[in-house]
Design an enzyme around this catalytic site. Structure first.
Site, PDB file in Angstrom:
ATOM      1  NE  ARG A 173      32.073  52.147  39.288  1.00  0.00           N
ATOM      2  CZ  ARG A 173      32.489  51.434  40.331  1.00  0.00           C
ATOM      3  NH1 ARG A 173      31.692  50.564  40.889  1.00  0.00           N
ATOM      4  NH2 ARG A 173      33.716  51.586  40.798  1.00  0.00           N
ATOM      5  NE  ARG A 177      29.992  65.864  44.588  1.00  0.00           N
ATOM      6  CZ  ARG A 177      31.145  65.233  44.477  1.00  0.00           C
ATOM      7  NH1 ARG A 177      32.153  65.800  43.840  1.00  0.00           N
ATOM      8  NH2 ARG A 177      31.291  64.053  45.024  1.00  0.00           N
ATOM      9  NE  ARG A 250      37.572  45.282  28.637  1.00  0.00           N
ATOM     10  CZ  ARG A 250      38.099  45.281  27.411  1.00  0.00           C
ATOM     11  NH1 ARG A 250      37.865  44.287  26.566  1.00  0.00           N
ATOM     12  NH2 ARG A 250      38.880  46.265  27.038  1.00  0.00           N
ATOM     13  NE  ARG A 282      42.272  53.250  36.581  1.00  0.00           N
ATOM     14  CZ  ARG A 282      41.160  52.937  37.226  1.00  0.00           C
ATOM     15  NH1 ARG A 282      40.267  53.859  37.490  1.00  0.00           N
ATOM     16  NH2 ARG A 282      40.926  51.708  37.629  1.00  0.00           N
ATOM     17  CD  GLU A 302      44.732  50.936  36.362  1.00  0.00           C
ATOM     18  OE1 GLU A 302      43.579  50.806  35.912  1.00  0.00           O
ATOM     19  OE2 GLU A 302      44.973  51.186  37.561  1.00  0.00           O
ATOM     20  CE1 TYR A 350      33.662  48.259  38.596  1.00  0.00           C
ATOM     21  CE2 TYR A 350      31.930  49.111  37.167  1.00  0.00           C
ATOM     22  CZ  TYR A 350      33.204  49.194  37.688  1.00  0.00           C
ATOM     23  OH  TYR A 350      34.010  50.232  37.292  1.00  0.00           O
ATOM     24  CG  ASP A 352      33.567  50.312  44.346  1.00  0.00           C
ATOM     25  OD1 ASP A 352      34.367  49.836  43.514  1.00  0.00           O
ATOM     26  OD2 ASP A 352      32.991  51.400  44.180  1.00  0.00           O
TER      27      ASP A 352
END
Ligand code: FAD
Ligand code: UDP
Length: 367
Positions: A173, A177, A250, A282, A302, A350, A352
């Protein structure tokens, strides 16, 4: 007697809301229910001191699909927010996703060639031709040092499983770069709806009857009798009374704190804590999604946990065992001609946000 509504939609999250909008446009009558006391599902935002708080975790909209982008922009104006999380590993900061800034911070390398050489050296030791799990995939993409500092601990906290037991696709995901570009996504379009997601969902479902605080399974027969067809966006295993056993999810607990008089707590919307010891994954500072200048701030830590009955299921665990179990439930779902199963929970995927919208376009378009 003919039922009162054409469609009952179980769930006012993004899948339910987009379906409602599309069906409404085709002239169908709709009743929506949600077991929560608010609309929007996991994209729900709540205004606290002028800050749109993402109650169920950071939600950044991104897509390369122009049709999806134009669609969401017809309900809200999107700002120019570009997600660029920072990782904190044992007190040292690194840019994400993995890019030349990260490679420089980790190894001091300054050119793409130096970075590639370093990664190649590290992955050579592991002889990975065909990555079979998340650990092998991560090492073959960015080498051992970054895997150990930025992925291993975070992923184990997030999923409660070893990286060797998780599917490779999860780490794919994230972009890798060889440019100095901290944009977390490769998609063409990205942003946050000004005024929050709740207002966007409200506009989508305008004109539909909505009943909140109603759990479908508390009055299933009565609710089913009200409509010709049902769109179900809850957990697929719950729909079938867990007859083959529980799918695993989860869950996350969000510890949200209003910090009065603190204008800027961490200088970024998202900071990941990638070591294994920090108990949270996070910290989100919500005002930065909309360049807020309020005198106060709101942050959320979280904590990721294994789902137990009664918890909110957030992330499907798409490993092999659960995929096999899901296939059994999917076969039952396919045999239900009155019910459409869509979204992250009903399809156990999963997804988005943009994918959920694409799925609703496909499924409602087929009707
Ligand atoms: P949901 O939003 O879960 O909606 C399902 C609704 O159905 C809920 O409101 C639920 O209460 C209701 N429901 C379920 N069962 C019943 C029942 N029995 N009776 C009545 N109502 C019921 N996507 C992105 O694109 N970008 C991001 O940055 C991003 N960040 C995320 C962060 C987190 C922490 C999480 C968990 C997800 C994130 N996502 C992100 C994914 C995004 O949240 C989902 O793609 C999207 O919200 C899924 O919409 P949905 O309608 O399928 O499900
Ligand atoms: N990940 C990681 N370190 C990070 C961020 C992400 O190892 O600092 C891994 C982790 O396994 C996570 C996956 O990459 O589950 C996908 O990250 P993403 O940010 O897309 O997760 P989400 O926003 O869905 O929680």
């Amino acid at each position: 007697m003919k039922p009162q509504y054409d469609f009952l939609i179980v769930g006012t999250g993004l899948f339910g809301a987009v379906s409602a909008y599309l069906l409404k446009k085709k002239g169908y009558s709709i009743c929506m229910i949600d077991k929560r006391e608010h609309i929007g599902g996991n994209v729900y935002t709540e205004n606290v001191r002028g800050i749109n708080v993402h109650k169920y975790g950071a939600h950044i909209f991104h897509t390369s699909n122009k049709k999806v982008w134009d669609f969401v922009n017809s309900f809200a104006e999107f700002n120019r927010y570009t997600n660029s999380p920072v990782a904190n590993y044992k007190g040292k900061l690194y840019n994400l996703p993995f890019n030349m800034n990260t490679f420089y911070q980790m190894w001091g390398v300054k050119t793409p060639e130096e970075a590639r050489k370093k990664i190649d050296e590290q992955k050579k030791e592991y002889h990975i031709d065909n990555p079979r799990n998340l650990e092998e995939q991560a090492i073959s993409l960015i080498g051992k040092d970054i895997y150990e500092a930025l992925i291993k601990g975070y992923t184990q906290k997030q999923w409660g499983r070893k990286c060797t037991e998780l599917p490779a696709f999860i780490i794919k995901r994230l972009p890798v770069r060889f440019t100095f570009d901290n944009n977390y996504f490769n998609d063409k379009y990205q942003g946050i709806p000004e005024g929050g997601y709740t207002a966007l969902i409200e506009k989508m479902i305008e004109g539909c009857e909505v009943r909140l605080g109603v759990d479908y399974f508390d009055q299933k027969e009565e609710l089913d009798a009200m409509a010709e067809r049902v769109i179900y966006t809850g957990e697929i295993d719950r729909y079938f009374n867990y007859q083959y056993g529980h799918l695993q999810y989860r869950t996350v607990s969000f510890d949200t704190e209003l910090m009065e008089g603190v204008e800027n707590y961490q200088g970024n919307a998202v900071v990941n804590y990638t070591d294994a010891e920090t108990p949270y994954t996070r910290i989100i500072e919500h005002k930065h999604f909309e360049y807020g200048t309020q005198p106060d701030t709101v942050i959320s830590r979280e904590y990721s946990k294994e789902w137990q009955p009664g918890d909110e299921p957030y992330y499907p665990v798409n490993d092999e065992k659960n995929s096999v179990l899901y296939a059994q439930y999917k076969a039952l779902a396919d045999a239900q001609d009155k019910v459409i199963f869509g979204g992250r929970l009903a399809e156990y995927k999963y997804y988005d946000m943009h994918k959920v919208i694409e799925r609703a376009f496909e499924m409602i378009g087929e009707l």
